[in-house]
Enzyme design. Structure first.
Site, PDB file in Angstrom:
ATOM      1  N   THR A  49       0.831  -1.206   0.000  1.00  0.00           N
ATOM      2  CA  THR A  49       0.000   0.000   0.000  1.00  0.00           C
ATOM      3  C   THR A  49       0.862   1.249   0.000  1.00  0.00           C
ATOM      4  O   THR A  49       0.554   2.239  -0.682  1.00  0.00           O
ATOM      5  CB  THR A  49      -0.934  -0.001   1.217  1.00  0.00           C
ATOM      6  N   HIS A 109       1.928   1.746  -3.473  1.00  0.00           N
ATOM      7  CA  HIS A 109       0.859   2.345  -4.273  1.00  0.00           C
ATOM      8  C   HIS A 109       0.846   3.861  -4.077  1.00  0.00           C
ATOM      9  O   HIS A 109       0.688   4.628  -5.033  1.00  0.00           O
ATOM     10  CB  HIS A 109      -0.495   1.761  -3.875  1.00  0.00           C
TER      11      HIS A 109
END
Length: 344
Positions: free
Chosen positions: A43, A46
């Site tokens: 994450t 990302h």
């Protein structure tokens, strides 16, 4: 508490800048933690790639896979003491929506994920709600403890699968979360096969004793059919986040098999719904974790030093966090990179 601390701010354009900032004193129901280690997760990558700019903005301290020690506590936090080793379950629910009223705090309609929706652990002192803090047992290494958050993800996934001893399991995707899911599934008694295309990740899985298959060269469906006598996998975990992984998950599942969607897909995949009808498959969504998953993860990490030693492939100082993010982009053999936040 010191007046100024180093912190790594995401500034957009694949840039993480280490700057000096003021620590936040804990309120009555808060705890300030001296952060020791914090892992870079998928994450965070990302966000680094700009895929979450609308959510995190350009003034956010990322990080949530952390470990540390209590620095100071608020007036109402009488159960903590200075220097106590801890980790944080980085979820803040609203307590008022229908999901919260039903006891499903981890899928609150207004859930805040600490380190994405609020500032996170890539700073030397992190102030968090006291209810998110889990105390660690004595003797658990703090670098190993940084694996507890992703281990809790795996514990939640396997628990929701309802995995029973002796069942055949396929894990599609052998990254850090996939390997942890495979590890927890094996602890639960599953016979586990890991499907992965990256040779470095295949080597890590095999070093941990897992059978592996490269679906690009070996044919996942035929391997599963041979291993299970034509039955298929009782439980399939989709951890790859790819369309090919979604194609495989229905192809290898047994009649009435359970498929657990672990990965976050950047775009809506195409799913073979006919197979759900034809073989009465079940699709199970699994998001983050609950308190019991964290407790189980602490237990597993505390008793399984080998997996931490194998999965943690590199450790960087906070001052080198930009290089650490760039290295994860460029290095296909890396598994789990930690940032050593506390100074030497």
């Amino acid at each position: 508490m010191t007046d100024r601390i180093p912190a790594a701010f995401y500034r957009g354009n694949r840039t993480v800048s280490v700057e000096w900032t003021r620590p936040i004193p804990p309120g009555p129901d808060e705890v300030a933690i001296q952060v020791a280690y914090c892992g870079i997760c998928g994450t965070d990558m990302h966000a680094f790639h700009g895929n979450m700019d609308s959510r995190v903005g350009f003034n956010r301290i990322l990080g949530h896979e952390m470990s540390g020690t209590i620095a100071s506590v608020g007036a109402k936090c009488t159960s903590f003491r200075p220097n106590q080793p801890v980790v944080v379950r980085p979820l803040e629910s609203c307590g008022a929506c229908k999901a919260c009223e039903a006891g499903h705090l981890h899928i609150c309609r207004n859930l805040k994920f600490l380190g994405l929706d609020t500032d996170g652990a890539f700073q030397s002192v992190w102030t968090v709600p006291a209810h998110t803090v889990h105390v660690l047992p004595d003797g658990l290494r703090l670098d190993h403890a940084a694996l507890i958050e992703p281990m809790a993800v795996a514990c939640h996934d396997v628990r929701l699968a309802g995995l029973r001893h002796g069942e055949d399991v396929v894990v599609i995707g052998g990254g850090p979360i996939g390997i942890l899911v495979a590890f927890v599934a094996r602890l639960a008694g599953g016979t586990v096969l890991v499907s992965e295309v990256n040779p470095h990740r295949i080597a890590v899985a095999e070093r941990l004793g897992f059978d592996t298959v490269n679906p690009r060269t070996d044919g996942l469906e035929s391997v599963v059919e041979e291993r299970t006598g034509g039955k298929g996998a009782d439980v399939v975990f989709e951890v790859s986040g790819t369309q090919s992984g979604v194609d495989c998950m229905t192809a290898v599942a047994s009649a009435r098999g359970r498929i657990v969607m672990v990965a976050i897909h950047a775009s809506k995949p195409t799913v073979d719904l006919f197979q759900f009808f034809w073989r009465e498959l079940r699709l199970i969504g699994a998001r983050v974790y609950e308190r019991e998953d964290y407790d189980r993860a602490i237990e597993i990490v505390g008793s399984s030093a080998d997996i931490a030693d194998i999965l943690i492939t590199d450790v960087h100082p906070l001052a080198k966090i930009q290089q650490a993010f760039e290295a994860l982009d460029a290095e296909p053999s890396a598994m789990k990179s930690l940032i050593k936040v506390e100074p030497d």
